[in-house]
Design an enzyme around this catalytic site. Sequence first.
Site, short mmCIF file in Angstrom:
data_model
loop_
_atom_site.label_atom_id
_atom_site.label_comp_id
_atom_site.label_asym_id
_atom_site.label_seq_id
_atom_site.Cartn_x
_atom_site.Cartn_y
_atom_site.Cartn_z
N TYR A 57 0.85 -1.20 0.00
CA TYR A 57 0.00 0.00 0.00
C TYR A 57 0.88 1.24 0.00
O TYR A 57 1.84 1.31 0.75
CB TYR A 57 -0.92 0.02 1.23
CG TYR A 57 -2.36 -0.21 0.82
CD1 TYR A 57 -3.06 0.82 0.20
CD2 TYR A 57 -2.99 -1.42 1.03
CE1 TYR A 57 -4.38 0.63 -0.22
CE2 TYR A 57 -4.30 -1.62 0.63
CZ TYR A 57 -4.99 -0.60 0.00
OH TYR A 57 -6.28 -0.78 -0.41
N GLU A 59 -0.56 4.82 -0.58
CA GLU A 59 -1.41 5.99 -0.88
C GLU A 59 -0.61 7.27 -0.73
O GLU A 59 0.19 7.42 0.18
CB GLU A 59 -2.62 5.99 0.06
CG GLU A 59 -3.65 4.95 -0.34
CD GLU A 59 -4.80 4.86 0.65
OE1 GLU A 59 -4.75 5.49 1.71
OE2 GLU A 59 -5.77 4.14 0.34
N ASP A 212 -6.60 12.66 -25.66
CA ASP A 212 -6.72 11.30 -25.12
C ASP A 212 -6.09 10.38 -26.17
O ASP A 212 -6.71 10.02 -27.16
CB ASP A 212 -8.19 10.94 -24.88
CG ASP A 212 -8.36 9.52 -24.37
OD1 ASP A 212 -7.37 8.76 -24.36
OD2 ASP A 212 -9.50 9.15 -24.00
N THR A 238 -3.99 5.21 -22.09
CA THR A 238 -3.85 3.87 -21.53
C THR A 238 -2.42 3.44 -21.87
O THR A 238 -1.77 4.03 -22.74
CB THR A 238 -4.81 2.86 -22.17
OG1 THR A 238 -4.55 2.85 -23.59
CG2 THR A 238 -6.26 3.23 -21.96
N LYS A 241 -2.49 -0.51 -25.08
CA LYS A 241 -2.94 -0.66 -26.47
C LYS A 241 -1.70 -0.65 -27.38
O LYS A 241 -0.88 -1.55 -27.25
CB LYS A 241 -3.98 0.41 -26.79
CG LYS A 241 -5.25 0.23 -25.92
CD LYS A 241 -6.32 1.25 -26.15
CE LYS A 241 -7.50 1.01 -25.19
NZ LYS A 241 -8.50 2.10 -25.27
N ARG A 247 -1.97 -3.05 -18.34
CA ARG A 247 -3.31 -2.46 -18.30
C ARG A 247 -3.30 -1.37 -17.25
O ARG A 247 -3.34 -1.64 -16.05
CB ARG A 247 -4.29 -3.57 -17.91
CG ARG A 247 -5.69 -3.41 -18.37
CD ARG A 247 -6.35 -4.77 -18.43
NE ARG A 247 -6.24 -5.30 -19.77
CZ ARG A 247 -7.00 -4.93 -20.78
NH1 ARG A 247 -7.97 -4.07 -20.62
NH2 ARG A 247 -6.82 -5.44 -21.98
C1 LIG Z 1 -9.50 2.44 -24.47
C2 LIG Z 1 -9.78 3.89 -24.30
C3 LIG Z 1 -10.01 4.46 -23.03
C4 LIG Z 1 -10.28 3.65 -21.81
O1 LIG Z 1 -9.37 2.77 -21.40
P1 LIG Z 1 -9.72 1.58 -20.39
O2 LIG Z 1 -8.37 1.19 -19.95
O3 LIG Z 1 -10.45 0.56 -21.18
O4 LIG Z 1 -10.53 2.15 -19.28
C5 LIG Z 1 -10.14 5.83 -22.95
N1 LIG Z 1 -10.07 6.61 -24.04
C6 LIG Z 1 -9.88 6.11 -25.26
C7 LIG Z 1 -9.81 7.05 -26.43
C8 LIG Z 1 -9.75 4.74 -25.44
O5 LIG Z 1 -9.60 4.24 -26.68
#
Ligand SMILES: *Cc1c(COP(=O)(O)O)cnc(C)c1O
Length: 465
Positions: A57, A59, A212, A238, A241, A247
């Site tokens: 932990y 925080e 994003d 994220t 991807k 993750r």
């Molecule tokens: C995949 C994605 C997210 C969210 O990611 P998670 O890890 O699935 O919560 C946010 N914004 C965009 C543009 C995404 O493609």
Amino acid sequence: MNSKLLNGNIWDTDPELFDIIKKEKARQASGLEMIASENFTSIPVLQCLSSCLHNKYSEGMPNQRYYGGNEFIDEIEIMAQKRSLEAYRLKEDEWGVNVQPYSGSPANFAVYTGVVEPHGRIMGLDLPDGGHLTHGFFTATKKISATSIFFESMPYKVDPKTGLIDYDKLAETARLFKPKLIIAGISCYSRCLDYKRFREIANENGAILMGDMAHISGLVAAGVIPSPFEYCDIVTTTTHKTLRGPRAGIIFFRKGLKTVNAKGEKIMYDFENKINQSVFPGLQGGPHNHAIAAIATAMKQATLPEFVEYQKQVIKNAQRLCEGLKSFGYDIATGGTDVHIVLVDMRNAGLSGARAERILELCSIACNKNTVPGDKSALNPSGIRLGTPALTTRGLKETDIDNVVKYIDRALKLAQEITKISGPKLADFNKIIETDDAIQKKINALKDEIENFSRTFPLPGYDNY
Ligand SMILES: *Cc1c(COP(=O)(O)O)cnc(C)c1O
């Protein structure tokens, strides 16, 4: 607590569960993974994720924790921050970073919570047009995303004819709606974003510009597509991807001097405390230290020449996929791709997205149905979204993609054949698949061929789990 039953290897302590994990591994190895948001992460990332860091932990922020014993956790989080900035070539006095968000969705919500007041206004690309749920999706009858429940969200859209973001319309709507924050980000859009134009629209309305880059963060790190950092105030992502890490989610924010006003006073960015406090204690508890370590090692990988080559190949493969599908007569939304995503419009092929997705899944090609520009209903999408990050990780090159195109075409022709027998109803289509012996034989033969092809490409990670 050291009994063999509690602390033995999972294959001994829980064979029932381990068998399922092995089946999933075999599924991953035998299928062609073309879901654009997925990838196969590396052994170092997996090793961080299953390490002792998981136990701790911590925080708070490095050197300001609510628990003791965090000297090494601090070192790791500081390393993850530093490497994240380095991977995107950012200067430490201009950009800060929070590596604690559990994933992309919590990262986005933390930004809104930190810098937009309750029921403040947010604009993002509409979900059916390629945006993400967290950008504020709602329907005529229901607020779907929490972003639309706790904030006032207004979508912008793509031009239904070209499939490209309608920046003029976005500018016009923003003038009326006066958003506090505009999101430049996509989950299904195959063209590079015009961040400069987004910046102009944000400036005109005094809005914060948030990029994003969840889908494209690997491509951005490799420098093979334009970067949101040049124009955005805040960038979320994220890390699992195209980036191929764990993750998890990250928030980058500008800090230091923003501008000097007419009176000669220095105006500073004020995102740092707002965002850090929004992540913790605002929305989250203990950081996932195993994931943070995995971010650190993924960000190290992201600076290697091999990683740049990989990302270039991801795009080459996506473009080859487009050309191949076009040569078989399929329509591609926007006519092509600049990134890792290919959006195939099935209307001219006489198939719905659901039918295409179903037949491909039965043949061990994973993808997802998706709305295409001009679709009337989001409930019955006319396209499929394909992506090349996962296949490229397995080592597929352009000539292999040519084979993939042939497999996809053969599967879709099968779907057309079934549609001829079943007529327009999806339930009838599925019924034929479940009951017609001749059809099943054809599907299974194609599936076997595809699985044999797929198994020739190695899968990163542990050998059999
Ligand atoms: C995949 C994605 C997210 C969210 O990611 P998670 O890890 O699935 O919560 C946010 N914004 C965009 C543009 C995404 O493609």
